[in-house]
Design an enzyme around this catalytic site. Structure first.
Site, short mmCIF file in Angstrom:
data_model
loop_
_atom_site.label_atom_id
_atom_site.label_comp_id
_atom_site.label_asym_id
_atom_site.label_seq_id
_atom_site.Cartn_x
_atom_site.Cartn_y
_atom_site.Cartn_z
N ILE A 28 -48.86 -31.29 -70.10
CA ILE A 28 -47.55 -31.77 -70.50
C ILE A 28 -47.52 -32.15 -71.99
O ILE A 28 -46.45 -32.20 -72.59
CB ILE A 28 -47.15 -32.97 -69.60
CG1 ILE A 28 -45.65 -33.13 -69.53
CG2 ILE A 28 -47.82 -34.25 -70.03
CD1 ILE A 28 -45.19 -34.05 -68.40
N HIS A 69 -60.78 -32.59 -64.04
CA HIS A 69 -60.01 -31.45 -64.53
C HIS A 69 -60.68 -30.85 -65.75
O HIS A 69 -61.27 -31.57 -66.56
CB HIS A 69 -58.57 -31.85 -64.86
CG HIS A 69 -58.46 -33.07 -65.72
ND1 HIS A 69 -58.59 -34.33 -65.20
CD2 HIS A 69 -58.25 -33.22 -67.04
CE1 HIS A 69 -58.45 -35.22 -66.17
NE2 HIS A 69 -58.26 -34.57 -67.31
N HIS A 93 -60.01 -28.84 -69.14
CA HIS A 93 -59.01 -28.41 -70.11
C HIS A 93 -59.40 -27.03 -70.65
O HIS A 93 -60.55 -26.83 -71.07
CB HIS A 93 -58.96 -29.35 -71.31
CG HIS A 93 -58.54 -30.76 -71.03
ND1 HIS A 93 -57.28 -31.23 -71.32
CD2 HIS A 93 -59.22 -31.80 -70.48
CE1 HIS A 93 -57.20 -32.51 -70.98
NE2 HIS A 93 -58.37 -32.88 -70.47
N VAL A 146 -56.84 -39.31 -66.45
CA VAL A 146 -56.46 -39.03 -65.06
C VAL A 146 -57.75 -38.85 -64.26
O VAL A 146 -58.57 -37.97 -64.58
CB VAL A 146 -55.57 -37.77 -64.94
CG1 VAL A 146 -55.22 -37.51 -63.48
CG2 VAL A 146 -54.30 -37.92 -65.77
P1 AMP Z 1 -57.69 -36.44 -69.66
O1 AMP Z 1 -57.31 -37.31 -70.82
O2 AMP Z 1 -58.90 -35.59 -69.92
O3 AMP Z 1 -57.80 -37.24 -68.38
O4 AMP Z 1 -56.52 -35.40 -69.48
C1 AMP Z 1 -55.37 -35.67 -68.74
C2 AMP Z 1 -54.34 -34.70 -69.20
O5 AMP Z 1 -53.30 -34.67 -68.26
C3 AMP Z 1 -53.71 -35.06 -70.56
O6 AMP Z 1 -53.96 -34.02 -71.49
C4 AMP Z 1 -52.22 -35.21 -70.22
O7 AMP Z 1 -51.39 -34.71 -71.24
C5 AMP Z 1 -52.11 -34.39 -68.94
N1 AMP Z 1 -51.03 -34.76 -68.07
C6 AMP Z 1 -50.68 -36.01 -67.66
N2 AMP Z 1 -49.63 -35.94 -66.81
C7 AMP Z 1 -49.33 -34.63 -66.67
C8 AMP Z 1 -48.34 -33.92 -65.92
N3 AMP Z 1 -47.45 -34.54 -65.13
N4 AMP Z 1 -48.31 -32.56 -66.03
C9 AMP Z 1 -49.20 -31.93 -66.82
N5 AMP Z 1 -50.15 -32.55 -67.55
C10 AMP Z 1 -50.22 -33.88 -67.48
#
Ligand code: AMP
Length: 114
Positions: free
Chosen positions: A31, A100, A102, A96
């Site tokens: 996002i 995941h 990236h 989060v």
């Molecule tokens: P991290 O900081 O490695 O935990 O990455 C979490 C990622 O999730 C960040 O790059 C956010 O921009 C992304 N993110 C958070 N909420 C959403 C969402 N609803 N849809 C897509 N990406 C998201």
């Protein structure tokens, strides 16, 4: 582990720009993209962090990496190159707590990262 918004994305309870899916993996556009292509690859079975992985998760994590490479080839930027990142815990920049990967592409990456 506490459920995160990524579980809601898997269940289609909140919207996401989903670009890849198979039995074990879902991928959707970040996002807040940090590159022209910025896609998050997540396992459908939630694991909080890299620290929580056990040997039985090895195949699942391998599938995340393979899915990212498959996507990069499909989208035509695999040969130009890309970066994959898995952040872990606060110092790693994880926000989060559903593991995941990236996938960042479409521009020249810098090293070292900030
Ligand atoms: P991290 O900081 O490695 O935990 O990455 C979490 C990622 O999730 C960040 O790059 C956010 O921009 C992304 N993110 C958070 N909420 C959403 C969402 N609803 N849809 C897509 N990406 C998201």
């Amino acid at each position: 582990m506490a459920e995160t918004l990524f579980s809601k994305i898997i269940r289609r309870e909140i919207p996401a720009d989903i670009v890849y899916e198979d039995d074990d993996v879902l991928a959707f556009r970040d996002i807040q993209p940090q590159a022209p292509v910025h896609v998050l690859f997540i396992p459908k079975r939630a694991v909080a962090t890299l620290n929580d992985l056990v040997v039985d998760d090895a195949l699942l994590i391998g599938k995340l990496v393979l899915a990212a490479a498959t996507f990069a080839k499909r989208e035509g930027f695999a040969d130009a190159g890309y970066r994959t990142v898995i952040n872990c815990n606060p110092d790693g920049g994880q926000s989060v707590y559903h593991i995941h990967l990236h996938l960042l592409g479409g521009r020249q990456m810098q090293w070292p990262p900030g």
